[in-house]
Design a protein around this motif. Structure first.
Motif, PDB file in Angstrom:
ATOM      1  N   UNK A 112      -5.644 -34.703 -89.477  1.00 47.06           N
ATOM      2  CA  UNK A 112      -5.565 -35.966 -88.736  1.00 47.06           C
ATOM      3  C   UNK A 112      -4.984 -35.739 -87.339  1.00 47.06           C
ATOM      4  N   UNK A 113      -4.040 -34.816 -87.215  1.00 45.23           N
ATOM      5  CA  UNK A 113      -3.494 -34.479 -85.897  1.00 45.23           C
ATOM      6  C   UNK A 113      -4.593 -33.888 -85.002  1.00 45.23           C
ATOM      7  N   UNK A 114      -5.401 -32.991 -85.555  1.00 44.52           N
ATOM      8  CA  UNK A 114      -6.515 -32.425 -84.787  1.00 44.52           C
ATOM      9  C   UNK A 114      -7.519 -33.522 -84.429  1.00 44.52           C
ATOM     10  N   UNK A 115      -7.767 -34.427 -85.355  1.00 45.79           N
ATOM     11  CA  UNK A 115      -8.681 -35.535 -85.083  1.00 45.79           C
ATOM     12  C   UNK A 115      -8.198 -36.399 -83.935  1.00 45.79           C
ATOM     13  N   UNK A 116      -6.901 -36.660 -83.886  1.00 44.72           N
ATOM     14  CA  UNK A 116      -6.338 -37.449 -82.777  1.00 44.72           C
ATOM     15  C   UNK A 116      -6.491 -36.715 -81.446  1.00 44.72           C
ATOM     16  N   UNK A 117      -6.345 -35.395 -81.472  1.00 44.65           N
ATOM     17  CA  UNK A 117      -6.506 -34.620 -80.241  1.00 44.65           C
ATOM     18  C   UNK A 117      -7.964 -34.663 -79.770  1.00 44.65           C
ATOM     19  N   UNK A 118      -8.902 -34.562 -80.700  1.00 43.93           N
ATOM     20  CA  UNK A 118     -10.324 -34.673 -80.336  1.00 43.93           C
ATOM     21  C   UNK A 118     -10.610 -36.050 -79.757  1.00 43.93           C
ATOM     22  N   UNK A 119     -10.058 -37.080 -80.380  1.00 46.38           N
ATOM     23  CA  UNK A 119     -10.253 -38.445 -79.872  1.00 46.38           C
ATOM     24  C   UNK A 119      -9.697 -38.571 -78.453  1.00 46.38           C
ATOM     25  N   UNK A 120      -8.544 -37.964 -78.195  1.00 49.10           N
ATOM     26  CA  UNK A 120      -7.953 -38.004 -76.853  1.00 49.10           C
ATOM     27  C   UNK A 120      -8.859 -37.298 -75.845  1.00 49.10           C
ATOM     28  N   UNK A 121      -9.380 -36.135 -76.242  1.00 50.95           N
ATOM     29  CA  UNK A 121     -10.230 -35.364 -75.339  1.00 50.95           C
ATOM     30  C   UNK A 121     -11.521 -36.110 -74.978  1.00 50.95           C
ATOM     31  N   UNK A 122     -12.048 -36.869 -75.931  1.00 47.01           N
ATOM     32  CA  UNK A 122     -13.327 -37.553 -75.701  1.00 47.01           C
ATOM     33  C   UNK A 122     -13.171 -39.060 -75.496  1.00 47.01           C
ATOM     34  N   UNK A 123     -11.944 -39.482 -75.186  1.00 48.82           N
ATOM     35  CA  UNK A 123     -11.708 -40.887 -74.875  1.00 48.82           C
ATOM     36  C   UNK A 123     -12.570 -41.278 -73.672  1.00 48.82           C
ATOM     37  N   UNK A 124     -13.239 -42.387 -73.776  1.00 48.78           N
ATOM     38  CA  UNK A 124     -14.076 -42.853 -72.678  1.00 48.78           C
ATOM     39  C   UNK A 124     -15.484 -42.285 -72.676  1.00 48.78           C
ATOM     40  N   UNK A 125     -15.814 -41.403 -73.631  1.00 45.13           N
ATOM     41  CA  UNK A 125     -17.160 -40.813 -73.670  1.00 45.13           C
ATOM     42  C   UNK A 125     -18.176 -41.720 -74.370  1.00 45.13           C
ATOM     43  N   UNK A 126     -17.706 -42.813 -74.940  1.00 46.23           N
ATOM     44  CA  UNK A 126     -18.618 -43.767 -75.579  1.00 46.23           C
ATOM     45  C   UNK A 126     -19.176 -43.299 -76.911  1.00 46.23           C
TER      46      UNK A 126
END
Length: 191
Positions: A36-50
């Motif tokens: 889940x921590x890795x998932x949150x980091x991926x979400x942060x990296x692709x925030x705004x990518x739609x």
């Protein structure tokens, strides 16, 4: 992702043939909190990518894809390696060569789950030679969906699959990039 690099150094093991074993937390036994921590980091990296959908391949990519999907609040679709009775005949399919297993898999997703208006983030546990990613991109292309990028937990930078994908203009975000590894340990690429 420093915490992933530290976990690899602590729990990972380099096996002959260029294999990095991380079965204690990523692709055999799953450390759910860390996923889940890795998932949150991926979400942060692709925030705004739609991103509207995450695409992965069974089986080892599913855990990290679910972590990212939960953090991004989007569905996760995984390409199946074999046709089962509950899959309709209306599928997109392609062939993916597995570095780890040394075999070709005919993978598929049902057309109803991958649509032209989807903005797809491809997620996997490892990126080595890029064949799994290329296969998943092929599935997205067949559906006319847009691939917005690739996220993986561990990239084997020395196998150059990630660099080749980046060279094609694809956004690739790896949480840890292994520059080299041998019986003496693992060295990470500074990002």
């Amino acid at each position: 992702m420093k915490s992933l690099e530290e976990k690899i150094l602590r729990e990972g093991k380099v096996l002959p043939g260029g294999v990095l074993k991380v079965g204690s937390f990523l692709n055999h036994q799953i450390d759910a909190d860390f996923i889940m921590e890795m998932g949150r980091e991926i979400a942060r990296l692709f925030e705004g990518a739609g991103v509207t959908k995450i695409l992965t391949v069974e089986a080892s990519g599913i855990a990290i894809a679910i972590g990212a999907g939960a953090a991004m609040h989007v569905p996760v679709l995984f390409a199946k390696k074999s046709k089962t009775v509950n899959i309709s005949g209306d599928v997109y399919q392609t062939v993916i060569h597995s570095f780890t297993h040394g075999v070709d898999y005919h993978v598929m997703v049902e057309k109803q789950f991958l649509q032209p208006d989807d903005k797809v983030l491809i997620v996997d546990d490892f990126l080595a030679n890029g064949k799994a990613i290329e296969g998943l991109m092929n599935l997205a292309t067949q559906s006319d969906a847009t691939v917005v990028g690739v996220a993986c937990a561990i990239e084997k930078g020395f196998q150059q699959g990630g660099d080749a994908l980046r060279g094609q203009g694809l956004r690739v975000e790896s949480l840890a990039i292994v520059e080299r590894m041998d019986e003496n340990g693992v060295v990470f690429r500074t990002q």
